[in-house]
Structure formats: structure tokens, C-alpha cells
Design a protein around this motif. Structure first.
Motif, PDB file in Angstrom:
ATOM      1  N   GLY A   1       0.873  -1.169   0.000  1.00 17.23           N
ATOM      2  CA  GLY A   1       0.000   0.000   0.000  1.00 17.23           C
ATOM      3  C   GLY A   1       0.908   1.216   0.000  1.00 17.23           C
TER       4      GLY A   1
ATOM      5  N   GLN B   1      -5.333   3.932   2.259  1.00 17.23           N
ATOM      6  CA  GLN B   1      -6.270   3.089   3.000  1.00 17.23           C
ATOM      7  C   GLN B   1      -5.713   1.661   3.143  1.00 17.23           C
ATOM      8  OE1 GLN B   1      -9.765   0.771   1.466  1.00 17.23           O
ATOM      9  NE2 GLN B   1     -10.547   2.899   1.381  1.00 17.23           N
ATOM     10  N   ARG B   2      -5.102   1.145   2.070  1.00 13.21           N
ATOM     11  CA  ARG B   2      -4.614  -0.226   2.090  1.00 13.21           C
ATOM     12  C   ARG B   2      -3.420  -0.376   3.056  1.00 13.21           C
ATOM     13  NH1 ARG B   2      -1.607  -3.144  -2.022  1.00 13.21           N
ATOM     14  NH2 ARG B   2      -1.402  -5.242  -1.151  1.00 13.21           N
TER      15      ARG B   2
ATOM     16  N   GLN C   1      -4.697  -0.619   6.506  1.00 11.03           N
ATOM     17  CA  GLN C   1      -5.208  -1.969   6.780  1.00 11.03           C
ATOM     18  C   GLN C   1      -4.056  -2.936   7.042  1.00 11.03           C
ATOM     19  OE1 GLN C   1      -7.672  -2.959   3.439  1.00 11.03           O
ATOM     20  NE2 GLN C   1      -9.419  -1.770   4.209  1.00 11.03           N
ATOM     21  N   ASN C   2      -3.005  -2.813   6.233  1.00  8.18           N
ATOM     22  CA  ASN C   2      -1.882  -3.736   6.375  1.00  8.18           C
ATOM     23  C   ASN C   2      -1.132  -3.531   7.687  1.00  8.18           C
ATOM     24  OD1 ASN C   2      -2.357  -5.075   4.015  1.00  8.18           O
ATOM     25  ND2 ASN C   2      -1.046  -3.727   2.801  1.00  8.18           N
TER      26      ASN C   2
END
Lengths: 666, 141
Positions: free
Chosen positions: A527, A567-568, A571-572
Motif C-alpha cells: 500500500g 487506505q490499504r 489496513q496492512n
């Protein structure tokens, strides 16, 4: 009838010559009774025969109708003693010119009998002994030190003894031997030996002999822990001399099958029991065969890498005055490679298993103990792990146990590894060496592709200040600096203890500064994060290249730059913290924006006993802040799991990179 | 096919032997990265040792090692490899006993752990394998 021949037989003779004398004596004694009587049977008894080389007790000779039986109560030769020795002759012929014992059987108490024929010629003074189809088992029992060995096979041998000459021809067929543990054994062996020795009449008091030996190994296999060899017409021809003081090999040539031709000569001092001089010259060494049959078995014992080689080589050396005086090593169009021991047994052709290789190797290494020489070593190409190496030349100056290399360049991909000021010396116990150098820029896209890593941009370059090796420890003085991801990575205090051992231990301090997070996250499909990061790994300790402990901290670099996180990536990062970690925001809020602003990012791990104690940029209620929001829209990522197993963390990281993460968002 | 199956059974047996000691003193099932690595190396090696157990060349000794009891059953070309695999196995076994004792926080238990393992290994040996009794005498199971 008793004949005491003590005076007659006590001439001060040495060695085998006495055996000839004994035969003469027997003949002389035999002639006595013939004159006394012409009976069909007679017997001769001697109480004792004493000689400097041997002694006999209770000698009894019985002759009857062409057959004869000789019985010795005791036979002593040098320090060995046999009791109850019997020699029976199936046909005994004697005359004024000599004695002939055919179809004889020699029997020692407790041992199998040995088929033997004897003939003695009075005119030439020669004694011939023929042993036919004797079992190796029974012969071995006669030789001290071989009693504990299991022996088998047949031996044919002819001995010719005259006062001036000894000759032996022996043939071994379908022979076998083994020690109790089976670590030294041979099977189906066939060999021939032809040895001759003649007295050199130098006029000096000392007895001297000139001898030759021809030996050929024609069949069978040998195991001499850990080496296994098969017969392939190996042969040796040796010529030398022998006297009371020394054994001299004037010239020896051996053909070791397809392995090599070896010539050697030497001098062994018998009184001092020392090797005074040995020179050896091995030419045309088949490197493939030499490595497979001679070298690899030793490496396998220590689970060291598998080596393979091709081409030819030569080795010659001279040993004198208790030390190696000169050594010459040559390699012609050789190829060498080393692969992992474990994988090589399964997949010998797997490229990944090859750790190191060199091709087109030529070397001339002329080492002298007391003189300065120049060694040349060159290779047309090579590889280190998955990295190809270009043509290289190593011109090493040698002076005894001091080696120096001013500069060498080893092309690696589109860059170069430069070695400078290499110096090594041996202090009598250990080698010490150090070197400096640099890595000239290698394009990262090329490097990462070769290493099977995610594609990275930029270049890799490094300065190697001074690497030293002493007392089994490889240590780096100064900092190893690698330019990467637009910033740099510096390794200080690097030490590798026992680098070639079974469990090498690496110690280091690592500093990373101003690494471009954009490049980093793009590379590892993490990300997007825009910004820069600093990192420190303190007290890093790897055992067997696996982390044992460290204190690591990653934190966004100070300074003014754009700070955005996708955003990713959020999350990661959350999923790295495990099920307990979460973004302190609503799912809907997270989904509403693609990127967020942050003021600081940080993650720390203190590894000990397989457990990583985690932390962030600052403490939060029940956890720690990994991403501290800033700007609009801002969000905080909080980690709640303070302790994670290192293996677990690694697998999470791999899962994230593989894109399989299922982060828990609250 | 049957060979593969037999190898699999041997590996499973070895795995069972390595993990089936929950009732002995201390925790013989204890796991650390070092122990896991040793167990995996030993399981991987079992396929190489199994034919030697079956032929009787190698037996299970009462001191928790494997021993070459009759070298003549190993053809000369394979004898070096046999010696290596035995040496490697014994090095790993010694390390395993030591690591289990250490992981239990009691390095002094090593001898006892070794002897427990030795007994169980011999108990679980297949019929036809050679094992050693307490007075070092070999017998076919």
C-alpha cells in the motif's frame, strides 16, 4: 642320532642371508647320514641352532622313501617366535648340487597349512621358495599386527634368495580384508608385486641394498574411511636404496588410474624415525575425479558444501628440514562450484543450490618458504548465490606466510566489487587477514530481479572500510554503508563468529536513514505511504542467520515533507498487529477516503526468546500508537498486541506482502 | 510405491517416537526452535537410516545413539555415506537430549532424558531391527 651343530651354525650373519646359510647347513647335515647308511628311512635331530637373525630348537628331520618331514620345536626370527613348526615335503630330492622340496606343506601349530616348495642350489647359493595358492588368511596369521584383521583370498609368491640378491614376485587374487569396525576394508582385490633388492658392494662396512618395486593394483575396491576407490590399473614403480641408517626413494612414478600421474622421491632416517626429505609432483590431475573421490568424502563428514570441479590441475611440493619449502599449484581451464550439502544430494542440478561457482579458472601459484613470489589466479566468469560474477583476476604477492593483494575488481551485474589492500598472515597457529573495498553501483532493478525479490529502483553501492578475520571471527571496522531507497543503511560493529562453522553467529548495529517510504512500500506491495523513515536495529544477533535478539525501532524521519498514507497501507499496518490491533476509526470512515494525512509513523520490536515486544510512536490507552494522524482527514492506528511471536510476525508480514491479509477493522 | 509407503510409515513412526513422551519426567514434548530444527533434521534423515536398520547393519544402542553393528552388511561404496549419516544422527540426538533438558530449565536432566529416549526408541523399534540390551548385547527384535 643327535648332531649338535652349534659351532657350525653360529656364524654372525644378518637377516635372510642366514636362511641361505641354514639351507646349506641342512644340506651339509643331510649328506652326513647318507654316508652312514643307505637305509630307506633315517632321522636327523638337532638340539639347537643359534644365529644372530634366527634360532631353532628341537630340530627333527625324518626322510622316508622320497618324502621328508622337518619339525622345529621352536623357530625364532627377530622378535617373533613360533612353536611346533612342521614342513613336510611330498617329494624331496637332494644331491651334491642341491636340494629340492616339492609339494611341501608348511604348518604352524594352530594355523592352516601353507603350500610351499623349496629348492636350494649349492653352486649359486640360491634358495627359491614358491608359495602357490596360499590362503591370505593363513599368511596373515604369520604377520604380527594383522591378527585382528579379517583376511581372505589367494596368494601366489616366489622368493629367490642369493647372498647378493633377493627377489619377490607375488600375485594376489580375489582378496579381501577388513578391520573390526569395517572402516578399512577391501574386496575382490587383485594385485601384483615384483620387488628386487641387490647388495651394493660399496666397500663400506654397512650393508646397503639397491631395490626396485613394481606394483600394480588390477582389480577390486577399497574403502579407507572416508575414501572409496576402485581399481583402474593403478600402478607404481619405485627405485631406491636401503642401509642401516636410511631408506631412500630415488625415483618413484605412479599412475593413479585416470586420477593423476604422481612422481616422488624421499629420504627416511631410520634411526631418528624422521622424514628428512620428500618431493612430490602430481601432474594431469583430473579435478572432477580428485574432488569426487578424494576431497568430497572428507567434506561430507562435516556436512560441508558439495564441491564439484572439472579441468586439470597440478600440485608439486618439496618438504625438507621439517617444513614445507615450496608448493606449486596450477589449474588449467578449471571450473569449480560449491552447493548446499543438504539440497545437493536431492537435486544436484538445481541452480538455487549452487552457492558459489567459478569457470574458466587458470592459476599459477608458486609458493616458496623463503622467497617473494607472485601468484596469478583468474576466472572467466562465476556466480555467488544467484548473482553472476564477471571475469576476475587476483594477483597475489606471496612471501612465506604473508600474502598481499593490492587491488582486484570483480564485476557483479553492472557494478563491481572492488577489493583493496588485502593482507593475510599466519602467526603459527591461525590465519589473520583484513581487507578494504567498495561496491560500485549496481542497478537495483537488475539486482532484485536476479535475487527473486520485488523489483526495486535506485542503485546499490557500498563502502567497505576494513574487514578483518582473526581468531575465528570476521569483524568489520568502521561502517558498511549501503545506499538504498534514496537514503542509506549503515552497519557498524559487524562481527561474524565462526562464519564457516555449523552455527555462525552474527552481531551488528544497523542504522537506516531517510529511506523513501514511497519506493519501499511500492516495492513490497504494502500500500502507499508517502514520506521518509529512519530506523535503528540495536544489538542485532543472528544465530545460523536467524534473529535471536534485537531492539528495533522504525520512525518517520524528521523534516518537512508530504505525509500521506493509503487506505490499504493502514489496513496492512493494522493486520501486522494481529487480531488485537485496529484502526481507531469507523470502517465507513476508512472506506470514505483513499488516503489520510499523518504526523508520525513508528513501530518498534524488542526481540528476545522468540517473542517480539511491540511498541509505536507513543503510548495509547491499552496499546500504542503506530500511525499518529495529522492533517485532513487524519486517523490514528493503534496496536493492542504488545507481544507477538517472531515467527507469527514474519508470517503476517509475508501474508500482507502476498496480499492475503484479512485485517480486522473496528 | 510400497517403498514410498514404507518410508512414509517410517517418518510417521519417527515423528511419533519424537513426540510421544508426555508421561516421562519433565516435559519431553517441549518445543523450541532448536528442538524443532533437530526433529525435522532427524525425520528427514530417517529414510536414509531405515534400510540400514532393516538390514541389521545399524542398530539402536541402549545409550540413545544408533550404532554401526555390522559394517560388512553395508557395501563398500556406501560405507562412507553410512558412517556420515550415523555420525549426523548421533550428533542431532545428543543435541536433542541436551536441548530438551535445557528447555526444561534443568540441564542436569540430560542423562535421564537420554536414557528415557533410548528405552522408548528400542521399545518402538520394528521387528527385525537390532537393539541393544542394558549390558550392550545386540539382539534382533
Amino acid at each position: 642320532m643327535t648332531v649338535i651343530c652349534r659351532q657350525v651354525c653360529s656364524r654372525p650373519e644378518r637377516g635372510w642371508r642366514g636362511i641361505v646359510a641354514l639351507a646349506s647347513l641342512a644340506l651339509a647335515c643331510l649328506l652326513i647320514p647318507i654316508k652312514l647308511a643307505s637305509a630307506q628311512q633315517w632321522a636327523l635331530t638337532l638340539d639347537s641352532v643359534d644365529h644372530s637373525g634366527f634360532a631353532l630348537r628341537d630340530v627333527r628331520l625324518v626322510w622316508s622313501g622320497g618324502k621328508a618331514d622337518l619339525r622345529l620345536g621352536k623357530l625364532r626370527i627377530a622378535d617373533r617366535e613360533w612353536r611346533d613348526v612342521k614342513l613336510s615335503c611330498g617329494e624331496l630330492n637332494f644331491s651334491a648340487t642341491g636340494l629340492d622340496c616339492r609339494k611341501g606343506l608348511l604348518k604352524l601349530a594352530g594355523f592352516a597349512s601353507l603350500p610351499v616348495s623349496l629348492s636350494y642350489s649349492k653352486a649359486s647359493g640360491s634358495l627359491a621358495v614358491v608359495i602357490e595358492q596360499a590362503s591370505a588368511t593363513s599368511l596373515a596369521q604369520l604377520v604380527p599386527g594383522l591378527a585382528a584383521w579379517k583376511m581372505g583370498g589367494r596368494i601366489d609368491a616366489t622368493f629367490e634368495l642369493t647372498p647378493q640378491r633377493v627377489a619377490v614376485r607375488a600375485f594376489l587374487a580375489d582378496a579381501s580384508f577388513a578391520d573390526a569396525a569395517g572402516n578399512h576394508a577391501g574386496e575382490h582385490l587383485a594385485a601384483s608385486l615384483h620387488a628386487e633388492a641387490s647388495r651394493s658392494d660399496s666397500g663400506t662396512a654397512a650393508t646397503a641394498w639397491n631395490w626396485t618395486v613394481d606394483f600394480a593394483w588390477t582389480g577390486g575396491e577399497l574403502f579407507w574411511q572416508p575414501v572409496y576407490l576402485q581399481a583402474e590399473q593403478q600402478s607404481a614403480h619405485l627405485r631406491g636404496s636401503l642401509d642401516d641408517n636410511s631408506i631412500r626413494i630415488d625415483a618413484a612414478t605412479t599412475q593413479l588410474g585416470k586420477l593423476a600421474q604422481v612422481a616422488f622421491s624421499g629420504l627416511w632416517q631410520r634411526r631418528e624415525q624422521v622424514l628428512e626429505r620428500l618431493t612430490l609432483d602430481a601432474q594431469g590431475i583430473d579435478l572432477d575425479k580428485a574432488v569426487t573421490t578424494l576431497l568430497q568424502p572428507w567434506l561430507d563428514q562435516s556436512a560441508l558444501p558439495k564441491l564439484s570441479a572439472s579441468g586439470t590441475g597440478s600440485v608439486s611440493f618439496e618438504y625438507a628440514a621439517g617444513a614445507l619449502q615450496k608448493l606449486d599449484v596450477g589449474l588449467d581451464s578449471a571450473a569449480l562450484s560449491a552447493s548446499d550439502a543438504a539440497t545437493a544430494t536431492n537435486t544436484a542440478t538445481n541452480d538455487d543450490a549452487v552457492r558459489f561457482s567459478l569457470a574458466g579458472v587458470n592459476a599459477r601459484i608458486p609458493w616458496r618458504r623463503d622467497a617473494a613470489t607472485q601468484a596469478e589466479f583468474s576466472a572467466a566468469a562465476g556466480s555467488l548465490g544467484r548473482l553472476p560474477l564477471g571475469a576476475l583476476k587476483l594477483p597475489v604477492s606471496m612471501n612465506g606466510l604473508n600474502l598481499k593483494l593490492i587491488k582486484a575488481e570483480i564485476p557483479v551485474l553492472d557494478g563491481k566489487l572492488i577489493l583493496e589492500n588485502f593482507a593475510a598472515h599466519h602467526d603459527g597457529d591461525n590465519w589473520h587477514w583484513h581487507l578494504g573495498g567498495a561496491l560500485e553501483p549496481i542497478a537495483m532493478p537488475l539486482l532484485t530481479e536476479r535475487l527473486g525479490l520485488p523489483r526495486m529502483n535506485g542503485v546499490l553501492s557500498a563502502a567497505i572500510p576494513d574487514i578483518g578475520y582473526a581468531d575465528g571471527t570476521l569483524s568489520l571496522d568502521g561502517a558498511l554503508v549501503v545506499s538504498v531507497f534514496d537514503g542509506f543503511l549503515a552497519v557498524t560493529g559487524l562481527k561474524v563468529v565462526d562464519p564457516l562453522g555449523k552455527s555462525p553467529r552474527l552481531l551488528a548495529e544497523v542504522q537506516m536513514r531517510h529511506l523513501d517510504l514511497g519506493m519501499l512500500t511500492e516495492t513490497f506491495s504494502f500500500g502507499d505511504i508517502t514520506g521518509y523513515i529512519d530506523g535503528d536495529i540495536k544489538g542485532l544477533e543472528l544465530v545460523n542467520w536467524r534473529p535471536q535478539r534485537f531492539d528495533a525501532k522504525l520512525i518517520s524521519s524528521p523534516g518537512d515533507y508530504r505525509r500521506r498514507i493509503s487506505q490499504r497501507a493502514v489496513q496492512n499496518i493494522s493486520s501486522l498487529g494481529g487480531a488485537g490491533a485496529a484502526a481507531a476509526i469507523q470502517r465507513s470512515f476508512l472506506n470514505f477516503f483513499d488516503t489520510f494525512g499523518y504526523s508520525r509513523i513508528g513501530l518498534s520490536c524488542v526481540l528476545a526468546d522468540g517473542i517480539c515486544r511491540m511498541g509505536g510512536v507513543e503510548a495509547a490507552p491499552l496499546g500504542y500508537v503506530i500511525v499518529k494522524g495529522g492533517g485532513i482527514p487524519a486517523l490514528n492506528v493503534i496496536g493492542y498486541n504488545r507481544q507477538v511471536h517472531w515467527d507469527e510476525l514474519l508470517s503476517r508480514l509475508q501474508a500482507v506482502i502476498a496480499g492475503n491479509s484479512r485485517p480486522v477493522i473496528r | 510405491m510400497t517403498k514410498t509407503l514404507r518410508t512414509l510409515i517410517h517418518i510417521m513412526l519417527a515423528a511419533f517416537l519424537l513426540t510421544g513422551f508426555a508421561h516421562a519426567q519433565g516435559n519431553l514434548e517441549i518445543n523450541t526452535p532448536a528442538i524443532a530444527q533437530l526433529k525435522s533434521a532427524m525425520q528427514g534423515r530417517h529414510a536414509q537410516l531405515a534400510p540400514f536398520y532393516a538390514s541389521g547393519a545399524v542398530g539402536l544402542a541402549h545409550d540413545g545413539t544408533v550404532q554401526l553393528r555390522d559394517a560388512s552388511l553395508v557395501p563398500l561404496p556406501q560405507r562412507g555415506a553410512a558412517n556420515n549419516v550415523i555420525a549426523a544422527e548421533n550428533a542431532d540426538r545428543a543435541a536433542l537430549y541436551r536441548e530438551i533438558a535445557r528447555a526444561n530449565g534443568n540441564p542436569s536432566w540430560e542423562a535421564e532424558i537420554r536414557s528415557t529416549f533410548a528405552t522408548r526408541w528400542i521399545d518402538k523399534a520394528q521387528p527385525g531391527w537390532w537393539v541393544q540390551n542394558a549390558s550392550s548385547v545386540w539382539a534382533k527384535k
